[in-house]
Design a protein around this motif. Structure first.
Motif: not given
Lengths: 533, 370
Positions: B183-200, B330-341
């Motif tokens: 569950p922790i790994i699954r839960g960390s997918i969304v925040p990971s994709s946001w941390y990764g925004e430092i790609v800028i 909400h769904v976009i943010l949870q399901k679509f954005w992480p893999p895309f990002g």
């Protein structure tokens, strides 16, 4: 598109432009050998100038030499003039040593070295320059057979005495303020900085007014580029009459449409001297007591000269109060409108009860009340400024007491807008810089409107917009928000608080980097050690 | 575009901090608590930090190879001109999507909380307007604004979180890792994709005055982000409990609502809003600027006003009409954005880096363009 419309409205167009400026390419016009010809030429020039006097006289010598003194009798001290110039020439020729003979060829030299007792004498052989000198208040002496004329300056221009600066009074600190005459103003600065490193350069602005503009700076501290920039910007001005420092300020600023004052003006010589020591440049304009200081930062608009005379703890306290006042003056009405119309939940229950019972029967929504009251206050303020002092008081009584009280009691307006407007007004008086105060007043209205539209969100978005605007501003190349953004930690010692004098070791980085150190370190007072006796 | 502007190390760290946290701080407790329950604070810290660090490392390695170029420019050098254009366009789209999502998150949040009657288009319009103006003023202005608001932003959130401690109960954070790691790994997918925004950083790289310190400053920013977000999530869950946290759309907001100190200090959530706006405006402004820079470097569009205007209109249109309602978001943010990002944050940069490494191992005789 908007730009071209704007240009049309303001009357810009490429073909126009200042005609006089183009015509008058200053060509030299030498004086002639003969006095009659010179006099004729000059009389033609000064035709219908009733204030210009031609005083013909003869120098006592063998053979007698005719001469004429040309001066504006309104601009000289006649007593001194008649004593030191005409008196000297006409009476003292007899007391010359025997071997000194005045002839046409050496008359100028002898007059200058042996007879005239005025301190300041200039020579010119150019009619245009001659004209300038006479109009500046000089007494010109043209002698027959001589190609040069002598100009003696005897002063005597009537001017205001040095007085307390009205716009920037202080409790502790010097009470002398600038006057209209630029020479007096320079003397006030020179009194405070008695160093040859204080340089004063004179420029002339205005085709008709020929206003003298003095640029003062301390060599070695100030950046050379800054002086160059100031000089180029001032000499770029082509205008007919440069009336005081206002037009010059607008024409040399970095941004054409800035709401924030990008150039500081002050009436206080101590402030100017302090700024010069920080590596800034002062621009003194003749005929105005307002001296310009460049570059300016936002913070310097909240600094008062008082801060540097008071003990640093008091000064820091007062300055932080001033920042609070600045925020109140800018934000209080807008935040009130936002909270009352969008975020009532912030208001504690008891207060909300009072507010509701007060506002139950009011006809206008809160934003309209605040806007109207703000507008009313601005009108009141403007009326108070323009009126003579004696009537001004009755304006405040009628406006503030009668109308304010009456609107509330009649039930047009609630208590809250009146309290808010009064608080805002008081807070806005705590901003030392008048220009900055005006900016805050303008922005306040914008903020009230955005608060009306979107509550706190609107206020915050507007503030971000203002922040972006402020961050982009520069005053003579110095970022306007420095030292906060870009952050210069070392310069924060003189922003929100003032460090003690013994800790003000360095000059501000943007203006004083050339010679950063201001004083020796470790000068702070130390406690006498108890052990030694 | 002014390329002369240089960002200093502190400015960069502050910029990255605000850029990443401004979207994280409000939403992340909900997203992590849904999966990881009581251990949400673990989900929001360990793995996302690792992901962020990996991104930082890859970007840094890539950037060191091309210290004077952005990813729009060196993309073409690595994979060839044609693919490079495609890559550039893809990154522009990535930035645009991120920008629109931020805008929508924020405007939905406003519609939900403080401005229920205001049309969303108007809210979007106001923010986009401010952001466009900021982007027009240029990067220097943006970084300076960041310096100006940083204290307010950090102080505001820190105060809110600290005040939240008054209702904090440690018991709500227990048990730790009840259901194991998954569950922790699954839960960390969304925040990971946001941390990764430092790609800028891949775009900001050539604009930084001391490229050698980028890794250090990036790491400082990442650590600060991690600490901040972890505390944020832990306090939110400690106050609301994991069930409530996952059911609220904006838990931090609700957490701030519960703060009550005496009779005067209460209902502070509107103040939270103020601090959040600063962050969101900075983020969209920077994104708008980067998009504009991308258009310049990929297509050679020189006229900033036209690009900015176009981007603004496009964002408004997509944001208002194409993304559906708040729960779809909400769904976009949870399901679509992480893999895309994540593809753009770590996938593509890692791929590019791999190509470079391989080329260096088997150098070709000629430097072909691809």
């Amino acid at each position: 598109m908007l730009k071209s419309l704007f240009k049309k409205v303001l009357g810009f167009s490429a073909e126009k432009g200042l005609k006089q400026a183009d015509q008058k390419s200053p060509q030299k016009q030498p004086l002639s050998n003969s006095l009659d010809q010179n006099t004729a030429e000059l009389e033609k020039k000064f035709e219908l100038c009733a204030d210009i006097v031609f005083r013909k006289f003869t120098i006592n010598c063998e053979p007698p030499i005719n001469a004429v003194a040309v001066f504006a009798d309104t601009m000289i001290d006649e007593k001194i003039g008649s004593k030191t110039i005409l008196g000297a020439i006409l009476q003292e020729t007899t007391s010359l040593p025997v071997d000194v003979k005045i002839t046409k060829s050496n008359a100028i030299e002898i007059l200058k070295s042996r007879l005239l007792t005025t301190m300041s004498i200039k020579e010119t052989s150019d009619l245009l320059e001659f004209e300038d000198f006479v109009l500046q208040g000089g007494v010109a002496i043209v002698i027959d057979g001589s190609l040069t004329a002598l100009i003696c300056f005897v002063g005597g221009l009537q001017g205001r005495a040095i007085d307390e600066p009205i716009t920037e009074p202080v409790v502790r600190g010097p009470r002398d303020g600038f006057v209209e005459d630029y020479k007096t103003n320079i003397s006030l600065i020179r009194r405070r900085i008695k160093s040859t490193r204080l340089k004063v350069e004179l420029l002339q602005v205005g085709e008709l007014s020929k206003t003298t503009v003095a640029i003062c700076y301390i060599k070695g501290i100030v950046h050379d580029l800054l002086i160059e920039e100031v000089k180029t910007r001032i000499s770029r001005i082509k205008i007919d009459v440069a009336m005081g420092s206002g037009p010059i300020e607008e024409m040399i600023a970095d941004e054409p449409f800035s709401i924030f004052p990008l150039i500081e003006y002050t009436e206080r010589p101590d402030k100017v001297a302090g700024s010069l020591a920080e590596g800034r440049v002062a621009i003194i304009v003749d005929n105005t007591p307002m001296t310009l200081i460049v570059p300016t930062t936002f913070v310097s608009l909240v600094q008062a000269s008082e801060d540097y005379y008071n003990h640093f703890i008091f000064a820091s306290f007062v300055r932080s109060i001033r920042f609070v006042a600045l925020n109140i003056a800018l934000l209080l009405p807008a935040v009130t409108v936002a909270i009352m119309s969008f975020h009532q939940e912030i208001i504690p229950d008891k207060l909300l009860g009072i507010i509701i019972s007060n506002r139950k029967e009011l006809p206008l929504p809160i934003w309209a009340e605040v806007l109207v009251m703000e507008m009313f206050f601005e009108i009141l303020r403007e009326a108070g400024v323009r009126l003579p002092r004696t009537i001004g008081q009755s304006v405040s009584i009628v406006g503030g007491l009668v109308i304010g009280q009456a609107t509330i009691e009649a039930g047009f307006v609630g208590y809250i807008p009146v309290i808010v407007v009064a608080l805002t007004a008081v807070a806005s008086f705590a901003i030392p810089n008048y220009g900055a105060g005006t900016t805050i007043r303008i922005l306040r209205f914008g903020l009230i409107i955005s608060a009306t539209l979107m509550g706190l969100v609107g206020v915050m978005l507007s503030l971000m917009l203002i922040l972006f605007y402020l961050c982009g501003l520069r005053s003579f190349g110095v970022p306007y928000l420095s030292p906060i953004a870009p952050l210069i930690p070392g310069d924060l010692k003189d922003t929100f608080f003032r460090a003690p004098w013994w800790a003000m070791l360095t000059r501000p980085r943007f203006t004083g980097a050339k010679e950063p150190s201001r004083m020796d370190t470790n000068q702070g007072p130390t406690k006498p050690s108890k052990g030694k006796e | 575009m002014e390329q002369k502007v240089k960002i200093s190390g502190t400015q960069l760290a502050m910029l990255l901090f605000i850029f990443v946290t401004s979207t994280l701080v409000i939403y992340v407790p909900a997203f992590t608590a849904t999966e990881a329950k009581e251990s949400a604070w673990l989900a929001a810290s360990v793995l996302p930090f690792t992901f962020g660090y990996l991104t930082l490392w890859v970007i840094y390695k890539l950037g060191s190879n091309f210290p004077t170029q952005t990813i729009f420019q060196y993309g073409g050098i690595i994979v060839g001109r044609f693919l490079g254009k495609g890559l550039g366009i893809a990154y522009i789209i990535f930035l645009l999507v991120m920008d629109i999502l931020v805008l929508r998150e924020f405007s939905d949040f406003l519609a939900m909380t403080t401005l229920p009657l205001t049309p969303r288009l108007w809210v979007l319009f106001s923010i986009v307007g401010v952001a466009t103006y900021g982007a027009y003023q240029g990067l220097e202005v943006i970084v300076r604004s960041v310096q100006f608001v940083f204290g307010i932003y950090l102080g505001g959130f820190a105060t809110a979180i600290l005040l939240g401690l008054s209702n904090f109960e440690f018991g709500r954070l227990l048990p730790i890792m009840e259901e194991g790691l998954m569950p922790i790994i699954r839960g960390s997918i969304v925040p990971s994709s946001w941390y990764g925004e430092i790609v800028i950083l891949a775009i900001l790289f050539p604009l930084i005055n001391k490229p050698k310190e980028i890794k250090k400053n990036g790491l400082i920013a990442l650590v600060a982000i991690t600490v901040f977000v972890t505390v944020d999530v832990a306090v939110t869950i400690g106050v609301l409990g994991s069930k409530l946290t996952s059911s609220f759309a904006v838990p931090l907001w609700s957490m701030a609502r519960s703060i009550e100190l005496g009779e005067v200090v209460q209902r502070l959530e509107s103040f939270l809003l103020i601090f959040w706006i600063t962050g969101v405006v900075i983020k969209t402004t920077l994104l708008t600027y980067l998009i504009c820079l991308g258009f310049n470097q990929v297509f050679g569009f020189k006229n900033r006003k036209v690009v900015l205007g176009g981007v603004a209109v496009f964002e408004l249109f997509i944001g208002e009409f194409m993304l559906g309602n708040a729960s779809q978001m909400h769904v976009i943010l949870q399901k679509f954005w992480p893999p895309f990002g994540m593809v753009f944050e770590l996938g593509i940069p890692a791929f590019l880096l791999a190509i470079i490494k391989l080329r260096k191992k088997n150098p070709k005789p000629k430097k072909s363009a691809g």
